[in-house]
Scaffold this motif. Structure first.
Motif, PDB file in Angstrom:
ATOM      1  N   ASP A  24       0.845  -1.193   0.000  1.00  0.00           N
ATOM      2  CA  ASP A  24       0.000   0.000   0.000  1.00  0.00           C
ATOM      3  C   ASP A  24       0.882   1.246   0.000  1.00  0.00           C
ATOM      4  O   ASP A  24       1.978   1.253   0.573  1.00  0.00           O
ATOM      5  N   LYS A  25       0.374   2.281  -0.639  1.00  0.00           N
ATOM      6  CA  LYS A  25       1.111   3.541  -0.672  1.00  0.00           C
ATOM      7  C   LYS A  25       1.075   4.154   0.732  1.00  0.00           C
ATOM      8  O   LYS A  25      -0.002   4.406   1.274  1.00  0.00           O
ATOM      9  N   PRO A  26       2.248   4.361   1.329  1.00  0.00           N
ATOM     10  CA  PRO A  26       2.272   4.938   2.682  1.00  0.00           C
ATOM     11  C   PRO A  26       1.713   6.358   2.689  1.00  0.00           C
ATOM     12  O   PRO A  26       1.811   7.087   1.695  1.00  0.00           O
ATOM     13  N   ASP A  27       1.133   6.722   3.818  1.00  0.00           N
ATOM     14  CA  ASP A  27       0.577   8.077   3.959  1.00  0.00           C
ATOM     15  C   ASP A  27       1.670   9.136   3.855  1.00  0.00           C
ATOM     16  O   ASP A  27       1.449  10.215   3.323  1.00  0.00           O
ATOM     17  N   ASN A  28       2.836   8.824   4.376  1.00  0.00           N
ATOM     18  CA  ASN A  28       3.936   9.790   4.376  1.00  0.00           C
ATOM     19  C   ASN A  28       5.044   9.355   3.407  1.00  0.00           C
ATOM     20  O   ASN A  28       6.220   9.407   3.741  1.00  0.00           O
ATOM     21  N   LEU A  29       4.653   8.948   2.220  1.00  0.00           N
ATOM     22  CA  LEU A  29       5.589   8.484   1.193  1.00  0.00           C
ATOM     23  C   LEU A  29       6.559   9.598   0.818  1.00  0.00           C
ATOM     24  O   LEU A  29       6.164  10.740   0.581  1.00  0.00           O
ATOM     25  N   LEU A  30       7.838   9.255   0.786  1.00  0.00           N
ATOM     26  CA  LEU A  30       8.846  10.210   0.324  1.00  0.00           C
ATOM     27  C   LEU A  30       8.707  10.378  -1.180  1.00  0.00           C
ATOM     28  O   LEU A  30       8.454   9.407  -1.898  1.00  0.00           O
ATOM     29  N   SER A  31       8.887  11.597  -1.658  1.00  0.00           N
ATOM     30  CA  SER A  31       8.872  11.816  -3.103  1.00  0.00           C
ATOM     31  C   SER A  31      10.098  11.142  -3.711  1.00  0.00           C
ATOM     32  O   SER A  31      11.041  10.777  -3.000  1.00  0.00           O
ATOM     33  N   LEU A  80       9.258   2.103   4.672  1.00  0.00           N
ATOM     34  CA  LEU A  80       8.005   1.931   3.926  1.00  0.00           C
ATOM     35  C   LEU A  80       8.102   2.536   2.525  1.00  0.00           C
ATOM     36  O   LEU A  80       7.611   1.954   1.545  1.00  0.00           O
ATOM     37  N   SER A  81       8.736   3.693   2.425  1.00  0.00           N
ATOM     38  CA  SER A  81       8.909   4.322   1.108  1.00  0.00           C
ATOM     39  C   SER A  81       9.820   3.472   0.229  1.00  0.00           C
ATOM     40  O   SER A  81       9.544   3.283  -0.958  1.00  0.00           O
ATOM     41  N   ASN A  82      10.885   2.952   0.815  1.00  0.00           N
ATOM     42  CA  ASN A  82      11.812   2.106   0.071  1.00  0.00           C
ATOM     43  C   ASN A  82      11.105   0.845  -0.422  1.00  0.00           C
ATOM     44  O   ASN A  82      11.281   0.431  -1.566  1.00  0.00           O
ATOM     45  N   GLN A  83      10.309   0.235   0.439  1.00  0.00           N
ATOM     46  CA  GLN A  83       9.554  -0.962   0.062  1.00  0.00           C
ATOM     47  C   GLN A  83       8.570  -0.653  -1.063  1.00  0.00           C
ATOM     48  O   GLN A  83       8.446  -1.416  -2.018  1.00  0.00           O
ATOM     49  N   TYR A  84       7.886   0.477  -0.969  1.00  0.00           N
ATOM     50  CA  TYR A  84       6.899   0.860  -1.977  1.00  0.00           C
ATOM     51  C   TYR A  84       7.563   1.064  -3.346  1.00  0.00           C
ATOM     52  O   TYR A  84       7.095   0.565  -4.358  1.00  0.00           O
TER      53      TYR A  84
END
Length: 152
Positions: A24-31, A80-84
């Motif tokens: 799932d796309k994290p709420d605080n996904l890094l650009s 989480l961003s890295n995983q996404y």
């Protein structure tokens, strides 16, 4: 019998791959750019550990904690961003290519600065009347590592 075994193996592989869902796309996904910047800093810190590990160990700040603080993120947000991004190999490949390009540019810049400093030293020595090769010998001497003492 061989065909039954092959069919069974194929069915097991298909069913095993079916369970992998897109994260799932994290709420605080890094650009993407933020991700590039964090990965550049992590690469630089990783390289610094290899060169001057003792200095980093003696510092009171964890290198990763310093990077997270610098970019105003935490380790979970990065993970989480890295995983996404890693799930989508094309996007992650673009990110890693940008990191690689940036590191290569930094390397060229620092090599150019190092060469300019060396040329400046050679020029200063020649103005002072020293032999032209003295600066080069000095630079080579600084780069030599000390031999470890023999243990009796």
């Amino acid at each position: 019998m061989k065909n039954v075994i092959r069919l069974f193996v194929i069915l097991v592989l298909i069913s095993a791959c079916k369970g992998i869902d897109k994260p799932d796309k994290p709420d605080n996904l890094l650009s993407k750019q933020e991700m590039v910047n964090v990965l550049i800093d992590l690469s630089l810190i990783s390289s610094a550990k290899g060169v001057n590990k003792k200095t980093l160990e003696n510092s009171l700040v964890s290198p990763k904690a310093f990077i997270y603080k610098k970019h105003h993120i935490d380790s979970l947000q990065f993970a989480l961003s890295n995983q996404y991004y890693a799930y989508n190999s094309e996007v992650y490949s673009e990110i890693l290519n940008q990191v690689s390009d940036s590191l290569n540019i930094l390397k060229e810049i620092y090599q150019k600065l190092e060469n300019e400093e060396l040329m400046k030293k050679v020029e200063e020595d020649s103005i002072k009347g020293k032999k032209l090769g003295d600066s080069l010998k000095l630079a080579k001497h600084k780069n030599k590592k000390k031999k470890p003492a023999k243990i009796l």
